[in-house]
Write an enzyme that holds these catalytic residues in place. Structure first.
Site, PDB file in Angstrom:
ATOM      1  N   GLU A 202       0.827  -1.222   0.000  1.00 41.55           N
ATOM      2  CA  GLU A 202       0.000   0.000   0.000  1.00 41.55           C
ATOM      3  C   GLU A 202       0.857   1.266   0.000  1.00 41.55           C
ATOM      4  O   GLU A 202       0.505   2.265   0.622  1.00 41.55           O
ATOM      5  CB  GLU A 202      -0.941   0.039   1.225  1.00 41.55           C
ATOM      6  CG  GLU A 202      -1.966  -1.048   1.272  1.00 41.55           C
ATOM      7  CD  GLU A 202      -2.722  -1.195  -0.012  1.00 41.55           C
ATOM      8  OE1 GLU A 202      -2.833  -0.217  -0.754  1.00 41.55           O
ATOM      9  OE2 GLU A 202      -3.185  -2.307  -0.284  1.00 41.55           O
TER      10      GLU A 202
HETATM   11  C1  LIG Z   1       3.044  -9.901   0.836  1.00 39.41           C
HETATM   12  C2  LIG Z   1       2.751  -8.858  -0.180  1.00 39.41           C
HETATM   13  C3  LIG Z   1       1.433  -8.584  -0.524  1.00 39.41           C
HETATM   14  C4  LIG Z   1       1.150  -7.639  -1.512  1.00 39.41           C
HETATM   15  N1  LIG Z   1      -0.151  -7.450  -1.923  1.00 39.41           N
HETATM   16  C5  LIG Z   1      -0.378  -6.729  -3.055  1.00 39.41           C
HETATM   17  C6  LIG Z   1      -1.682  -6.705  -3.646  1.00 39.41           C
HETATM   18  O1  LIG Z   1      -2.640  -7.279  -3.130  1.00 39.41           O
HETATM   19  N2  LIG Z   1      -1.838  -6.029  -4.807  1.00 39.41           N
HETATM   20  C7  LIG Z   1      -0.816  -5.370  -5.429  1.00 39.41           C
HETATM   21  O2  LIG Z   1      -1.031  -4.798  -6.475  1.00 39.41           O
HETATM   22  N3  LIG Z   1       0.423  -5.368  -4.874  1.00 39.41           N
HETATM   23  C8  LIG Z   1       0.668  -6.024  -3.713  1.00 39.41           C
HETATM   24  N4  LIG Z   1       1.923  -6.049  -3.169  1.00 39.41           N
HETATM   25  C9  LIG Z   1       2.983  -5.276  -3.809  1.00 39.41           C
HETATM   26  C10 LIG Z   1       3.430  -4.074  -2.993  1.00 39.41           C
HETATM   27  O3  LIG Z   1       2.418  -3.104  -2.982  1.00 39.41           O
HETATM   28  C11 LIG Z   1       4.749  -3.578  -3.616  1.00 39.41           C
HETATM   29  O4  LIG Z   1       5.734  -4.548  -3.281  1.00 39.41           O
HETATM   30  C12 LIG Z   1       5.127  -2.205  -3.138  1.00 39.41           C
HETATM   31  O5  LIG Z   1       4.265  -1.250  -3.707  1.00 39.41           O
HETATM   32  C13 LIG Z   1       6.567  -1.828  -3.498  1.00 39.41           C
HETATM   33  O6  LIG Z   1       6.825  -2.082  -4.841  1.00 39.41           O
HETATM   34  P1  LIG Z   1       8.118  -2.920  -5.244  1.00 39.41           P
HETATM   35  O7  LIG Z   1       8.137  -4.158  -4.424  1.00 39.41           O
HETATM   36  O8  LIG Z   1       8.124  -3.079  -6.701  1.00 39.41           O
HETATM   37  O9  LIG Z   1       9.338  -2.031  -4.791  1.00 39.41           O
HETATM   38  P2  LIG Z   1      10.014  -0.880  -5.648  1.00 39.41           P
HETATM   39  O10 LIG Z   1       8.983   0.002  -6.225  1.00 39.41           O
HETATM   40  O11 LIG Z   1      10.988  -1.495  -6.567  1.00 39.41           O
HETATM   41  O12 LIG Z   1      10.800  -0.072  -4.534  1.00 39.41           O
HETATM   42  C14 LIG Z   1      12.029  -0.543  -3.952  1.00 39.41           C
HETATM   43  C15 LIG Z   1      12.495   0.442  -2.890  1.00 39.41           C
HETATM   44  O13 LIG Z   1      12.752   1.716  -3.476  1.00 39.41           O
HETATM   45  C16 LIG Z   1      12.030   2.722  -2.788  1.00 39.41           C
HETATM   46  N5  LIG Z   1      11.623   3.744  -3.747  1.00 39.41           N
HETATM   47  C17 LIG Z   1      11.141   3.603  -4.988  1.00 39.41           C
HETATM   48  N6  LIG Z   1      10.889   4.787  -5.548  1.00 39.41           N
HETATM   49  C18 LIG Z   1      11.207   5.717  -4.641  1.00 39.41           C
HETATM   50  C19 LIG Z   1      11.186   7.143  -4.604  1.00 39.41           C
HETATM   51  N7  LIG Z   1      10.740   7.868  -5.631  1.00 39.41           N
HETATM   52  N8  LIG Z   1      11.590   7.761  -3.483  1.00 39.41           N
HETATM   53  C20 LIG Z   1      12.003   7.072  -2.416  1.00 39.41           C
HETATM   54  N9  LIG Z   1      12.064   5.727  -2.388  1.00 39.41           N
HETATM   55  C21 LIG Z   1      11.671   5.063  -3.480  1.00 39.41           C
HETATM   56  C22 LIG Z   1      10.842   2.029  -2.163  1.00 39.41           C
HETATM   57  O14 LIG Z   1      10.352   2.739  -1.055  1.00 39.41           O
HETATM   58  C23 LIG Z   1      11.454   0.684  -1.792  1.00 39.41           C
HETATM   59  O15 LIG Z   1      12.088   0.790  -0.555  1.00 39.41           O
HETATM   60  C24 LIG Z   1       2.218  -6.936  -2.142  1.00 39.41           C
HETATM   61  C25 LIG Z   1       3.539  -7.189  -1.769  1.00 39.41           C
HETATM   62  C26 LIG Z   1       3.816  -8.152  -0.824  1.00 39.41           C
HETATM   63  C27 LIG Z   1       5.256  -8.443  -0.500  1.00 39.41           C
END
Ligand SMILES: Cc1cc2nc3c(=O)[nH]c(=O)nc-3n(C[C@H](O)[C@H](O)[C@H](O)COP(=O)(O)OP(=O)(O)OC[C@H]3O[C@@H](n4cnc5c(N)ncnc54)[C@H](O)[C@@H]3O)c2cc1C
Length: 599
Positions: free
Chosen positions: A441
């Site tokens: 989220e």
């Molecule tokens: C158990 C679990 C359940 C989930 N459930 C759902 C679901 O039901 N539906 C769904 O759609 N998704 C779901 N997700 C996905 C989750 O919402 C994403 O993992 C999350 O939004 C982060 O995206 P990412 O993992 O691609 O990380 P990335 O976007 O690759 O980010 C990696 C890191 O970089 C940081 N970062 C990136 N951009 C910036 C910026 N501009 N400034 C500062 N920091 C930044 C982030 O904060 C993070 O620490 C789930 C994930 C998990 C693990």
């Protein structure tokens, strides 16, 4: 064996004595039925369900996890039966529109029930939790026909919903998403693409799952302005409105993960699946924000849930576990040692959890009150005011409460010493389950950017000014009240400083935009500590009045005062550190260029 007891007294305290929800419900059009008696009865029934049905399944869910075979997911033992009982009890429909089968009770009441359900068993609670967001999205943006077909089934709990945003190459930056939706002659769309990490994407609790999917139309503009929103059901509804023909989508696998093992986290493959557009084309992300705001308050609740659960169980343990003697002399002469609750360091950990849990509860319920007002108030002005307040508080509640919730869960484990680290007591599960709340989220860092960049600086500080004015008025109203002074004096000083710091960061950001990113996380935590300080001061006011009036519940109110004092003396000073760090500038982070950032 770890247990959960719904803290009904504290819930009632925040609802009725601090936030005056009884009067709030009577003023809200359509919520007059939520009388104090009815609210109490609902809370008591919710507590029974959480304590007796869900809590015993919490550890089972962790140990068994979900099993995946041939595209199907089997949830842990007892999850399906608990879900059937949840539906039979009418819980999914509690806070939904009677037109679609709901009971029409206020959203804030639903949030209190969600607190109990989620604290008893977070992994289980995510199945109905995601449905709730899907329902709100359909309610706000669906056509009458879509509501009739899907919303009624979600409200009754016969079907569940999901939220499909994330793809392998994009999580935070949804502008990069690739899932495509091709229009068909009959007005439907063929949805093709892979979504990952989809919570509750596949399971055996219901006979249909309604996926709410973000995808791109063929001629869509690049980035976030080219995203549309679709309903893509697992089974297409037949003429009778029941689950009919299988749609072209399948769960490819489930993730093996750190915590929330009882909730399936799915890779979902859409292979030309039939979808139905919700809301206007290319405005999907705007529509999805309805879903995401509900989900963010729901996730803020997760911070509170793990803090409360850890607190309850570590408190019981701290009163029972005998180790060493108190520094001031023996407290338990009949025992081989004193219970560890006598030691200041252990009390520090217990009180930190209590202060964050009870302060967090007040913040969530206050936000929930704004959800009610923004949805139902008869006055357009009041609606707007509530919406603005909510938009400021959502990133604070989501990120701050999950960060301090995780800290609290760790303290809960630490109180158990080495016993906290082994599985038997459930404390390590609480830490593992909690960790995800800071990630999904929108990560804490993204919430921080939303708060400082979008909500504060882009509104020229207007949203913040309105909130700090509320705090200012509260402090002003207690001027001359000696008993309140230790709280209001500190709060008024910090409230003023909040505005000054914002101005300083804003000025720096005008020179260098990186200053926003460099300050955001500390700014968010700083904001969270002050927001909770205001809510603690409001609790102090109520407790002092009750004690002055000669309450029969002296112990309860005295504990409130002791916890508030602890919060002000030992947790609120963290604002100093956050203020220093946020003003330290972006240079100390950016001086090293990526090339020379080596290991
Ligand atoms: C158990 C679990 C359940 C989930 N459930 C759902 C679901 O039901 N539906 C769904 O759609 N998704 C779901 N997700 C996905 C989750 O919402 C994403 O993992 C999350 O939004 C982060 O995206 P990412 O993992 O691609 O990380 P990335 O976007 O690759 O980010 C990696 C890191 O970089 C940081 N970062 C990136 N951009 C910036 C910026 N501009 N400034 C500062 N920091 C930044 C982030 O904060 C993070 O620490 C789930 C994930 C998990 C693990």
């Amino acid at each position: 064996m770890a247990e959960y007891k719904a803290p009904l007294r504290d819930m009632q305290f925040v609802l009725n004595e601090v936030l005056h929800m009884d009067a709030h419900y009577q003023q809200l059009p359509g919520c007059e039925e939520a009388t104090p008696d009815m609210v109490s009865a609902i809370l008591e029934e919710g507590a029974k369900f959480a304590e007796r049905v869900l809590s015993p399944l919490n550890q089972v869910g962790d140990q068994e996890g979900c099993q995946f075979q041939d595209g199907e997911v089997k949830t842990p033992t007892g999850f399906k039966e608990a879900y059937s009982a949840f539906v039979e009890g009418g819980w999914p429909s509690l806070a939904h529109d009677p037109e679609w089968g709901g009971q029409g009770l206020p959203e804030s009441l639903g949030i209190v029930i969600n607190e109990m359900v989620g604290t008893a068993n977070w992994a289980w609670s995510m199945y109905p939790g995601l449905s709730h967001g899907a329902m709100n999205t359909l309610d706000a943006h669906g056509t009458e026909e879509q509501k009739q077909t899907y919303l009624t089934k979600l409200v009754s709990g016969e079907w569940t919903g999901t939220m499909c945003l994330t793809e392998p190459h994009c999580g935070t930056d949804l502008g990069m998403l690739r899932t495509k939706a091709e229009p068909q002659a009959d007005g439907t769309y063929k949805v093709t693409g892979t979504k990952i990490f989809i919570s509750a994407g596949e399971h055996d609790l219901t006979d249909n799952i309604v996926h709410i999917v973000l995808a791109r139309l063929p001629d869509a503009p690049a980035g976030t302005k080219g995203i549309s929103l679709f309903i893509v059901p697992k089974f297409l509804p037949n003429a009778a409105g029941e689950a009919g023909e299988r749609n072209a989508l399948k769960c490819g696998s489930i993730e093996h993960k750190m915590g929330i093992h009882g909730n399936s986290t799915c890779v979902m493959n859409f292979d030309g699946a039939t979808g139905f557009l919700i809301g206007p084309a290319n405005k999907g992300l705007n529509c999805m924000f309805t879903f995401m705001n509900t989900a963010r308050i729901g996730t803020a609740l997760q911070g509170l849930a793990h803090a409360e659960w850890g607190f309850q169980n570590s408190l019981v343990y701290a009163k029972d576990r005998l180790q060493m003697r108190a520094l001031s002399g023996v407290k338990n002469p009949d025992g081989a040692a004193d219970p560890i609750i006598v030691h200041p360091a252990v009390r520090n950990m217990l009180l930190t959890q209590k202060a964050f849990a009870e302060g967090g509860r007040a913040l969530i319920y206050f936000a929930a009150q704004q959800v009610d007002r923004s949805a139902l108030s008869a006055s357009a002005e009041e609606k707007q005011e509530a919406e603005d307040l909510l938009s400021l508080l959502t990133p604070i509640a989501k990120a701050f409460l999950t960060e301090v919730g995780f800290e609290s869960a760790n303290h809960g484990l630490q109180v158990f010493g080495g016993h906290g680290y082994i599985a038997e007591w459930g404390m390590e599960q609480n830490v593992r389950d909690c960790r995800i709340s800071m990630l999904y989220e929108g990560t804490s860092q993204i919430q921080a950017l939303d708060l400082l960049g979008r909500k504060i600086l882009m509104s020229q500080g207007e949203l913040l000014k309105r909130f700090t004015k509320m705090i200012h008025k509260f402090c002003q109203a207690h001027e001359g009240n000696a008993a309140m002074e230790p709280y209001t004096k500190t709060l008024a000083g910090l409230n003023k400083e909040w505005g000054e710091l914002t101005l300083k960061v804003g000025m720096k950001a005008m020179q260098n935009r990186e200053e926003v990113g460099a300050a955001a996380m500390d700014y968010l935590m700083y904001s969270g500590y002050i927001t909770l300080a205001w809510l603690w001061a409001r609790q102090v006011e109520v407790a002092q009045n009750a004690l002055a009036a000669g309450t029969s519940e002296e112990a309860f109110y005295k504990a409130k005062l002791a916890t508030a004092r602890f919060y002000y003396d030992r947790l609120l000073p963290r604002t100093k550190m956050h203020a220093d760090v946020m003003l330290s500038g972006a240079d100390n982070l950016l001086a090293l260029d990526s090339e020379h950032f080596i290991f």
